[in-house]
Design a protein around this motif. Structure first.
Motif, short mmCIF file in Angstrom:
data_model
loop_
_atom_site.label_atom_id
_atom_site.label_comp_id
_atom_site.label_asym_id
_atom_site.label_seq_id
_atom_site.Cartn_x
_atom_site.Cartn_y
_atom_site.Cartn_z
N HIS A 2 0.82 -1.21 0.00
CA HIS A 2 0.00 0.00 0.00
C HIS A 2 0.86 1.27 0.00
CE1 HIS A 2 -3.16 -2.86 1.00
NE2 HIS A 2 -4.00 -1.92 0.60
N LYS A 5 -7.93 -4.96 14.16
CA LYS A 5 -9.11 -4.71 13.33
C LYS A 5 -8.90 -3.47 12.46
CE LYS A 5 -12.63 -6.66 16.39
NZ LYS A 5 -13.79 -6.31 17.24
N ASP A 16 -8.73 -3.27 8.36
CA ASP A 16 -9.55 -2.34 7.58
C ASP A 16 -8.69 -1.45 6.69
OD1 ASP A 16 -11.90 -3.35 8.66
OD2 ASP A 16 -12.09 -1.75 10.15
N ILE A 17 -7.59 -0.98 7.21
CA ILE A 17 -6.69 -0.12 6.42
C ILE A 17 -6.21 -0.86 5.17
CG2 ILE A 17 -4.36 0.91 6.37
CD1 ILE A 17 -4.80 1.56 9.39
N PHE A 18 -5.84 -2.12 5.35
CA PHE A 18 -5.27 -2.90 4.25
C PHE A 18 -6.32 -3.69 3.46
CE2 PHE A 18 -1.55 -2.72 7.27
CZ PHE A 18 -0.88 -1.73 6.56
N GLU A 19 -7.60 -3.56 3.87
CA GLU A 19 -8.72 -4.22 3.19
C GLU A 19 -8.53 -5.74 3.09
OE1 GLU A 19 -8.85 -1.95 -0.47
OE2 GLU A 19 -10.13 -0.44 0.47
N VAL A 20 -8.13 -6.33 4.22
CA VAL A 20 -7.96 -7.78 4.32
C VAL A 20 -8.77 -8.26 5.52
CG1 VAL A 20 -5.66 -7.76 3.26
CG2 VAL A 20 -5.86 -7.64 5.74
N SER A 21 -8.98 -9.56 5.60
CA SER A 21 -9.69 -10.08 6.78
C SER A 21 -8.73 -10.11 7.96
CB SER A 21 -10.23 -11.49 6.50
OG SER A 21 -9.17 -12.42 6.46
N PRO A 56 -6.94 -9.53 -0.90
CA PRO A 56 -7.95 -8.59 -0.39
C PRO A 56 -9.12 -9.34 0.22
CG PRO A 56 -7.31 -8.07 -2.66
CD PRO A 56 -6.69 -9.39 -2.32
N LYS A 57 -9.83 -8.68 1.12
CA LYS A 57 -10.98 -9.28 1.80
C LYS A 57 -11.98 -9.81 0.77
CE LYS A 57 -12.32 -7.02 5.37
NZ LYS A 57 -12.93 -6.05 6.28
N LYS A 93 -11.51 -12.19 -1.35
CA LYS A 93 -10.84 -12.84 -2.49
C LYS A 93 -10.11 -14.06 -1.96
CE LYS A 93 -11.93 -9.29 -5.03
NZ LYS A 93 -13.04 -9.31 -5.93
#
Length: 143
Positions: free
Chosen positions: A13, A47, A51-56, A75-76, A78
């Motif tokens: 990122h 958490k 959210d920042i990195f858009e992953v679970s 990514p979350k 995928k």
């Protein structure tokens, strides 16, 4: 795992430790300690990082690239389920993890879609037909 995923995601990122720290509300030193594996952030901060990195959150903490063809955290939403081999008659065995996640059982019908630029996609037939119905209704309402 966590520290390596954090480093990989931060670099992907194009963020500095300082920028991550500012987004999470901690010092740059705290982020440096997380990346060095000296400490681990609390759940609330994890958490925020996810959210920042858009992953679970699970992938942030547990994802292991070695078990996923060496690729980084996806990514979350995928998934990479692995590699399958096409049989003599074109059969493909869908990995168990994918079948479970998408509730695919023996006898289910799947629609195979293709895009020469992007590849193939499999959809449960009822989902595809429902979507096609919605499109048809929308188009008929426009006329």
């Amino acid at each position: 795992m966590f520290k390596d995923n954090l480093i990989q995601l931060r670099k992907l990122h194009q963020l500095t430790q300082e920028e991550v720290a500012e987004k999470v509300g901690v010092s740059r030193q705290a982020v440096a300690k997380w990346e060095a594996g000296e400490t681990v952030p609390d759940l609330d901060k994890c958490k925020v990082l996810a959210d920042i990195f858009e992953v679970s959150l699970d992938d942030l903490a547990n994802y292991e690239p070695e078990q996923n063809l060496g690729l980084g955290v996806p990514p979350k939403g995928k998934h990479l389920f692995g590699v399958v081999t096409v049989g003599d008659k074109g059969q493909v065995v869908i990995p168990a993890k994918a079948r479970k996640l998408f509730s695919i059982a023996a006898g289910d019908q799947l629609v195979v879609l293709g895009d020469e630029a992007q590849g193939l996609a499999l959809l449960k037939s009822e989902s595809f037909l429902h979507m096609a119905d919605l499109i048809r209704k929308t188009e008929s309402q426009k006329k």
